[in-house]
Design an enzyme around this catalytic site. Structure first.
Site, PDB file in Angstrom:
ATOM      1  N   PRO A   2      38.294  37.484  44.746  1.00 16.55           N
ATOM      2  CA  PRO A   2      38.344  37.203  45.878  1.00 16.55           C
ATOM      3  C   PRO A   2      39.273  36.918  46.471  1.00 16.55           C
ATOM      4  CG  PRO A   2      37.931  36.083  44.151  1.00 16.55           C
ATOM      5  CD  PRO A   2      38.989  36.933  44.020  1.00 16.55           C
ATOM      6  N   GLU A   3      39.442  36.768  48.136  1.00 24.21           N
ATOM      7  CA  GLU A   3      40.404  37.174  49.176  1.00 24.21           C
ATOM      8  C   GLU A   3      40.225  35.468  49.978  1.00 24.21           C
ATOM      9  OE1 GLU A   3      39.521  40.498  51.789  1.00 24.21           O
ATOM     10  OE2 GLU A   3      38.325  41.206  49.889  1.00 24.21           O
ATOM     11  N   LYS A  61      45.568  34.524  48.509  1.00 25.26           N
ATOM     12  CA  LYS A  61      44.578  34.450  47.056  1.00 25.26           C
ATOM     13  C   LYS A  61      44.951  33.734  45.995  1.00 25.26           C
ATOM     14  CE  LYS A  61      44.824  39.440  47.865  1.00 25.26           C
ATOM     15  NZ  LYS A  61      44.502  40.529  47.958  1.00 25.26           N
ATOM     16  N   HIS A  97      30.867  32.739  29.113  1.00 24.01           N
ATOM     17  CA  HIS A  97      31.843  32.996  29.485  1.00 24.01           C
ATOM     18  C   HIS A  97      32.589  32.300  30.104  1.00 24.01           C
ATOM     19  CE1 HIS A  97      29.634  37.140  30.058  1.00 24.01           C
ATOM     20  NE2 HIS A  97      28.812  36.798  30.742  1.00 24.01           N
ATOM     21  N   ARG A 119      34.438  39.061  33.547  1.00 28.20           N
ATOM     22  CA  ARG A 119      35.673  40.388  33.451  1.00 28.20           C
ATOM     23  C   ARG A 119      36.612  39.781  32.797  1.00 28.20           C
ATOM     24  NH1 ARG A 119      33.604  42.592  38.997  1.00 28.20           N
ATOM     25  NH2 ARG A 119      31.251  43.080  38.766  1.00 28.20           N
ATOM     26  N   LYS A 168      57.538  49.498  58.027  1.00 33.92           N
ATOM     27  CA  LYS A 168      57.600  50.660  57.370  1.00 33.92           C
ATOM     28  C   LYS A 168      56.902  51.818  57.003  1.00 33.92           C
ATOM     29  CE  LYS A 168      56.063  46.489  54.555  1.00 33.92           C
ATOM     30  NZ  LYS A 168      56.072  46.620  53.060  1.00 33.92           N
ATOM     31  N   ARG A 278      39.976  52.164  45.881  1.00 35.46           N
ATOM     32  CA  ARG A 278      39.445  52.030  46.694  1.00 35.46           C
ATOM     33  C   ARG A 278      38.478  52.467  48.006  1.00 35.46           C
ATOM     34  NH1 ARG A 278      42.767  46.051  48.067  1.00 35.46           N
ATOM     35  NH2 ARG A 278      44.313  47.239  46.738  1.00 35.46           N
TER      36      ARG A 278
END
EC number: 3.2.2.23
Length: 289
Positions: A2-3, A61, A97, A119, A168, A278
Site C-alpha cells: 500500500p502507498e 507509507k 490470516h 503474506r 542525485k 518491477r
C-alpha cells in the site's frame, strides 16, 4: 505494498473508531508479525496492555498509534496487511490470516482490532518515540526517524526536495521512490505522477530543470490526493479499509497497468517495460526523456 493514499485511508478509519481507546487482550498468533520487537510477542503484549491510544499518525507509507505510555505502536502493512475493526460481538470476526488481534475499549464500545496479513510481510512493533528530524511531528517512532516528509505534510517543500532530487545521479523514477528523499510514493503513483508531469521515468535527475522536478513532485501530491478521495487503489482483495471495503482509483489511472491502451492525452499506446524487479508504464510520445 500500500502507498500513501491507501495507508491514509486506513489511518483515518482507525482514527474514527479507535481514538482514546484502551488496548487489552492482545493475542499474537504469528511470530513474523512481531519479528522486529526485541522481546518478541511477550514484550509487545506487555507494552500494549492497558495503553490508551492518543492519536493515529502517518508519514508516507508508515503509520503509528501514539500511546499514553510514551511509546508508539508502529504498524507496517507490508504487501497485504489489513487493520480490520469489528464489534467484539460480531459473528463475522475474521479468522483467516489473523496475525495479531487486540480488544480496544472505546467508551461503551468493545471493539476488536485484527491485523490480517496473508503474506506475512507486515508487522507491529511497540517502539520509543524520538524527535522528528524534519519537524513535522512532536515525535516519531524509531523506525520512521529516517523517513522523509511526504507531499501531504506542511513541512514538505517541493522546491527544496526538487533541488535534492536534481543533485542525485540516477533516473527520476528511482529518485521519487527513495523514501529518504520523499516518502509515500510507490510504483503506481510514481508512474501516474510522471505521466501527469510529462516526464519519462528514465529521465536522468542530473541536468533536469528545476521546474520539471518540481512538477513531478507536485503532481505526485495531486495524484495521491485524487486517489485518497476515491479510497485508494485496489487491484485485488488484499487492500481494504478498516471496514473491509476496497478503493476504486484503479478506474482513474492514466498510465499504470494500461500497457497497450491509448494514452489519455495523445492516443499513443502506453508502454510497459521491466524496471529493476518491477514494471514502468509510460507514454513514449508525450513523456519527454
Amino acid at each position: 505494498m500500500p502507498e500513501l493514499p491507501e495507508v491514509e485511508v486506513v489511518r483515518r478509519g482507525l482514527e474514527e473508531h479507535l481514538s482514546d481507546g484502551v488496548i487489552h487482550d492482545v493475542d499474537v498468533r504469528h511470530p513474523r508479525a512481531v519479528r522486529a520487537q526485541p522481546g518478541g510477542a511477550a514484550e509487545l503484549v506487555a507494552l500494549l496492555d492497558g495503553a490508551r491510544i492518543q492519536s493515529i499518525e502517518r508519514r508516507g507509507k508508515y503509520m503509528w498509534l501514539v500511546l499514553n505510555n510514551g511509546r508508539a505502536l508502529f504498524v507496517h502493512l507490508g504487501m497485504s496487511g489489513q487493520m480490520l475493526i469489528h464489534e467484539a460481538s460480531d459473528p463475522a470476526l475474521p479468522t483467516t490470516h489473523v496475525r495479531i488481534s487486540a480488544r480496544v475499549d472505546v467508551g461503551e464500545k468493545d471493539l476488536v482490532l485484527s491485523f490480517v496479513d496473508q503474506r506475512t510481510f507486515g508487522q507491529w512493533q511497540v517502539t520509543p518515540v524520538v524527535a522528528d528530524p524534519h519537524g513535522g511531528f512532536t515525535g516519531v517512532p524509531v523506525p520512521v526517524a529516517h523517513i522523509a516528509p511526504d507531499p501531504f505534510e506542511a513541512v514538505f517543500d517541493p522546491a527544496v526536495v526538487a533541488r535534492r532530487l536534481r543533485a542525485k545521479k540516477t533516473d527520476v523514477k528511482r529518485a521519487i521512490l527513495d523514501q529518504t528523499l520523499v516518502s509515500g510514493i510507490g510504483n503506481i503513483y510514481a508512474d501516474e505522477a510522471l505521466w501527469a508531469a510529462g516526464v519519462a521515468p528514465s529521465r536522468r535527475t542530473r541536468g533536469m530543470r528545476q521546474r520539471d522536478a518540481v512538477a513531478v513532485l507536485e503532481q505526485a501530491g495531486a495524484v495521491m490526493r485524487r486517489a485518497l478521495a476515491q479510497g485508494g487503489t485496489s487491484f485485488d482483495s488484499l487492500y481494504v479499509n478498516v471496514n473491509g471495503a476496497s478503493g476504486y482509483f484503479a478506474r482513474s489511472l492514466n498510465a499504470y497497468g494500461r500497457a497497450g491502451k491509448p494514452c489519455p492525452r495523445c492516443g499513443e499506446p502506453i508502454v510497459r517495460v521491466q524496471w529493476t524487479n518491477r514494471s514502468s508504464h509510460f507514454c513514449p510520445q508525450c513523456q519527454s526523456s
